[in-house]
Design an enzyme around this catalytic site. Structure first.
Site, PDB file in Angstrom:
ATOM      1  N   ASP A   8      23.322 -22.629 -31.513  1.00  0.00           N
ATOM      2  CA  ASP A   8      23.056 -24.070 -31.625  1.00  0.00           C
ATOM      3  C   ASP A   8      21.549 -24.311 -31.753  1.00  0.00           C
ATOM      4  O   ASP A   8      20.951 -24.950 -30.904  1.00  0.00           O
ATOM      5  CB  ASP A   8      23.630 -24.817 -30.404  1.00  0.00           C
ATOM      6  CG  ASP A   8      22.975 -24.401 -29.086  1.00  0.00           C
ATOM      7  OD1 ASP A   8      22.448 -23.265 -29.007  1.00  0.00           O
ATOM      8  OD2 ASP A   8      22.967 -25.206 -28.142  1.00  0.00           O
ATOM      9  N   ASP A  13      17.061 -20.242 -29.647  1.00  0.00           N
ATOM     10  CA  ASP A  13      18.006 -19.669 -30.616  1.00  0.00           C
ATOM     11  C   ASP A  13      17.244 -19.123 -31.829  1.00  0.00           C
ATOM     12  O   ASP A  13      17.552 -18.033 -32.338  1.00  0.00           O
ATOM     13  CB  ASP A  13      18.993 -20.720 -31.126  1.00  0.00           C
ATOM     14  CG  ASP A  13      19.821 -21.354 -30.026  1.00  0.00           C
ATOM     15  OD1 ASP A  13      19.269 -22.185 -29.283  1.00  0.00           O
ATOM     16  OD2 ASP A  13      21.013 -21.021 -29.918  1.00  0.00           O
ATOM     17  N   HIS A 229      15.510 -18.046 -23.369  1.00  0.00           N
ATOM     18  CA  HIS A 229      16.813 -17.612 -22.844  1.00  0.00           C
ATOM     19  C   HIS A 229      17.599 -16.745 -23.836  1.00  0.00           C
ATOM     20  O   HIS A 229      18.055 -15.655 -23.518  1.00  0.00           O
ATOM     21  CB  HIS A 229      17.692 -18.843 -22.538  1.00  0.00           C
ATOM     22  CG  HIS A 229      17.125 -19.814 -21.570  1.00  0.00           C
ATOM     23  ND1 HIS A 229      17.048 -19.578 -20.222  1.00  0.00           N
ATOM     24  CD2 HIS A 229      16.623 -21.064 -21.752  1.00  0.00           C
ATOM     25  CE1 HIS A 229      16.533 -20.638 -19.601  1.00  0.00           C
ATOM     26  NE2 HIS A 229      16.263 -21.548 -20.509  1.00  0.00           N
ATOM     27  N   ASP A 230      17.807 -17.318 -25.042  1.00  0.00           N
ATOM     28  CA  ASP A 230      18.748 -16.689 -25.980  1.00  0.00           C
ATOM     29  C   ASP A 230      18.258 -15.330 -26.483  1.00  0.00           C
ATOM     30  O   ASP A 230      19.074 -14.451 -26.811  1.00  0.00           O
ATOM     31  CB  ASP A 230      19.009 -17.626 -27.168  1.00  0.00           C
ATOM     32  CG  ASP A 230      19.738 -18.892 -26.744  1.00  0.00           C
ATOM     33  OD1 ASP A 230      20.393 -18.871 -25.680  1.00  0.00           O
ATOM     34  OD2 ASP A 230      19.648 -19.899 -27.469  1.00  0.00           O
TER      35      ASP A 230
HETATM   36  O1  RIB Z   1      20.545 -22.974 -20.762  1.00  0.00           O
HETATM   37  C1  RIB Z   1      19.886 -22.408 -21.842  1.00  0.00           C
HETATM   38  C2  RIB Z   1      20.727 -22.486 -23.097  1.00  0.00           C
HETATM   39  O2  RIB Z   1      20.933 -23.859 -23.419  1.00  0.00           O
HETATM   40  C3  RIB Z   1      20.103 -21.869 -24.334  1.00  0.00           C
HETATM   41  O3  RIB Z   1      21.105 -21.312 -25.153  1.00  0.00           O
HETATM   42  C4  RIB Z   1      19.449 -23.043 -25.003  1.00  0.00           C
HETATM   43  O4  RIB Z   1      19.310 -22.847 -26.391  1.00  0.00           O
HETATM   44  C5  RIB Z   1      20.395 -24.170 -24.676  1.00  0.00           C
HETATM   45  O5  RIB Z   1      21.431 -24.206 -25.610  1.00  0.00           O
HETATM   46 CA    CA Z   2      21.145 -21.863 -27.562  1.00  0.00          CA
END
Ligand code: RIB
Ligand code: CA
Length: 299
Positions: A8, A13, A229-230
């Site tokens: 997303d 991402d 994160h991703d």
């Molecule tokens: O909580 C972090 C996630 O939420 C990640 O994938 C970020 O892109 C959002 O979608």
């Molecule tokens: Ca994401």
């Protein structure tokens, strides 16, 4: 390893996609889902990111909302349209196949596909619903989601991707071999942009992605730099930067304050069988090396 990225985009991402394309992973395509922004925007963003990376991989558009609840987006974090940095619109279009079908087709073709699921899990759950044999064509689903041994970022208990569609997340957990890479490790997946050579227009775009968190959010979470994160999911697949533990897991789909929480039975107190994996620690230095080298090679 053949890899499909369900995403997303989203600044983290974008960096995950960059890292995957600059790695030795065999990326077979992207599927998009509503999350950080509506699915029209996340699909446009996916195509523009691929253009930026000189890739003509197929993009299949997916679910525009969760199974049950209202859709929530996060442009206040990721920027207008869901992505900071001014990428030109792509001349390409998504393929004429819905994301869930695309996942099934690619999995059948490969026979041992890995899915990096870095947005809400709606598409992956739909794919499992339309093809009950899908798990036999999958190696594993590696999810950015959950907040085991950490507070949530969407609610006190829940992480944003799982909170967005807990029913889908629960379905994925019940049906596929799943690993959850949650906030306990991904909030440590940061990098200081000043350690990178980000000169020029392309470098500036990457810098916008790396610095996507507004100041107030960094303060709220006590972070010096934005969590990518991703990208932790991709770094795990390409360079083994995480330790994972097998646990009895459950996604809370109830309507209470813990809706969307990933519950891990750390001490085995339930006696339930261990049905999934959760990341328990990250080699932060190795993560930074891997991300830095992916960015350097993309630029
Ligand atoms: O909580 C972090 C996630 O939420 C990640 O994938 C970020 O892109 C959002 O979608
Ligand atoms: Ca994401």
């Amino acid at each position: 390893m053949a890899l499909l990225i369900d995403t997303d985009p989203g600044c983290d991402d974008a960096l995950a996609i960059l890292l995957a394309l600059e790695s030795d992973l065999d990326v077979v395509g992207l599927t998009t889902v509503a999350g950080n922004a509506p699915v029209e925007d996340t699909t446009e963003n996916a195509l523009s990111i691929l253009d930026f990376l000189d890739s003509d991989l197929p993009v299949a558009r997916g679910a525009d909302r969760p199974f049950v609840k209202r859709q929530e987006t996060a442009e206040f974090i990721h920027g207008e349209g869901g992505l900071h940095g001014d990428l030109p619109d792509s001349a390409r279009k998504p393929v004429n196949t819905a994301a869930a079908e695309f996942i099934v087709e690619r999995a059948r073709e490969d026979g041992d596909l890995t899915i990096a699921a870095i947005g809400p899990l709606t598409n992956v759950a739909l794919a499992l619903a339309i093809e009950p044999d899908l798990p036999s064509y999958l190696d594993e689903v590696v999810v950015m989601g959950g907040a085991v041994r950490a507070p949530g970022n969407r609610t006190p208990a829940a992480e944003a991707n799982l909170h967005a569609d807990p029913d889908a997340a629960s379905r994925v957990l019940q049906s596929a071999r799943a690993t959850f890479v949650g906030l306990g490790v991904t909030t440590r997946a940061t990098i200081d942009p000043s350690t990178l050579d980000l000169r020029g227009a392309r470098g500036e775009t990457v810098e916008e992605w790396l610095t996507y968190y507004p100041e107030e959010l960094k303060q709220r979470y006590g972070l010096e730099h934005s969590p990518i994160h991703d990208a932790a999911v991709i770094a795990h697949l390409t360079a083994d930067v995480l330790d994972v533990d097998r646990r009895a897991l459950e996604v809370d789909t109830s309507e209470g304050p813990c809706r969307g929480a990933l519950v891990a039975d750390e001490y085995g107190v339930t006696g339930e069988s261990k049905n999934g994996e959760v990341a328990s620690s990250i080699d932060v230095e190795r993560f930074r090396e891997v991300l830095a080298s992916g960015i350097e090679s993309a630029l």
